[in-house]
Design a protein around this motif. Structure first.
Motif, mmCIF file in Angstrom:
data_model
loop_
_atom_site.group_PDB
_atom_site.id
_atom_site.type_symbol
_atom_site.label_atom_id
_atom_site.label_comp_id
_atom_site.label_asym_id
_atom_site.label_seq_id
_atom_site.Cartn_x
_atom_site.Cartn_y
_atom_site.Cartn_z
ATOM 1 N N LEU A 83 0.838 -1.193 0.000
ATOM 2 C CA LEU A 83 0.000 0.000 0.000
ATOM 3 C C LEU A 83 0.875 1.245 0.000
ATOM 4 C CD1 LEU A 83 -2.366 -1.006 2.929
ATOM 5 C CD2 LEU A 83 -3.053 -0.802 0.551
ATOM 6 N N THR A 84 0.429 2.277 -0.726
ATOM 7 C CA THR A 84 1.071 3.581 -0.578
ATOM 8 C C THR A 84 0.544 4.197 0.713
ATOM 9 O OG1 THR A 84 -0.674 4.789 -1.727
ATOM 10 C CG2 THR A 84 1.126 3.904 -3.098
ATOM 11 N N ILE A 85 1.169 5.256 1.152
ATOM 12 C CA ILE A 85 0.702 5.935 2.361
ATOM 13 C C ILE A 85 -0.696 6.505 2.132
ATOM 14 C CG2 ILE A 85 1.170 7.810 4.005
ATOM 15 C CD1 ILE A 85 3.097 5.243 3.990
ATOM 16 N N ILE A 111 8.337 0.148 4.287
ATOM 17 C CA ILE A 111 9.489 -0.098 3.426
ATOM 18 C C ILE A 111 9.827 1.240 2.793
ATOM 19 C CG2 ILE A 111 10.322 -1.269 1.347
ATOM 20 C CD1 ILE A 111 8.029 -3.325 1.879
ATOM 21 N N LYS A 112 11.082 1.662 2.874
ATOM 22 C CA LYS A 112 11.496 2.910 2.230
ATOM 23 C C LYS A 112 12.160 2.561 0.905
ATOM 24 C CE LYS A 112 13.468 7.359 3.224
ATOM 25 N NZ LYS A 112 14.077 8.196 4.268
ATOM 26 N N ARG A 133 6.197 2.431 1.485
ATOM 27 C CA ARG A 133 5.164 1.446 1.187
ATOM 28 C C ARG A 133 4.942 0.604 2.427
ATOM 29 N NH1 ARG A 133 5.052 4.297 -2.514
ATOM 30 N NH2 ARG A 133 4.933 3.854 -4.736
ATOM 31 N N ILE A 134 3.723 0.089 2.550
ATOM 32 C CA ILE A 134 3.381 -0.791 3.664
ATOM 33 C C ILE A 134 2.959 -2.126 3.071
ATOM 34 C CG2 ILE A 134 1.835 -1.165 5.618
ATOM 35 C CD1 ILE A 134 1.501 1.948 5.678
ATOM 36 N N ARG A 135 3.640 -3.196 3.478
ATOM 37 C CA ARG A 135 3.221 -4.526 3.024
ATOM 38 C C ARG A 135 1.807 -4.787 3.531
ATOM 39 N NH1 ARG A 135 8.640 -5.892 4.596
ATOM 40 N NH2 ARG A 135 9.800 -6.600 2.782
#
Length: 63
Positions: free
Chosen positions: A8-10, A37-38, A45-47
């Motif tokens: 997911l994007t922020i 995750i940078k 991003r977020i898994r």
């Protein structure tokens, strides 16, 4: 049927749980947001699996 992306994007995260981006960054500073995750370009991003784990951890247990 729509395919769910693995990350997911922020903006997507914030829309999904109904918060503003400033709230996300406040939570992140306080280590209350899910791990991110940078990417090399600096974007986060977020898994989705991390998002689901984070939500599960917030769930209140029945007394």
């Amino acid at each position: 049927m729509a395919t769910r992306r693995a990350h997911l994007t922020i903006v997507e995260f914030c829309e999904e749980i109904g918060i503003g981006r400033s709230t996300f960054y406040d939570w992140r500073t306080k280590r209350r947001a899910p791990r991110c995750i940078k990417l090399p370009n600096g974007e986060l991003r977020i898994r989705r699996t991390e998002y689901e784990r984070w939500l599960d951890a917030l769930e209140e247990r029945a007394a």
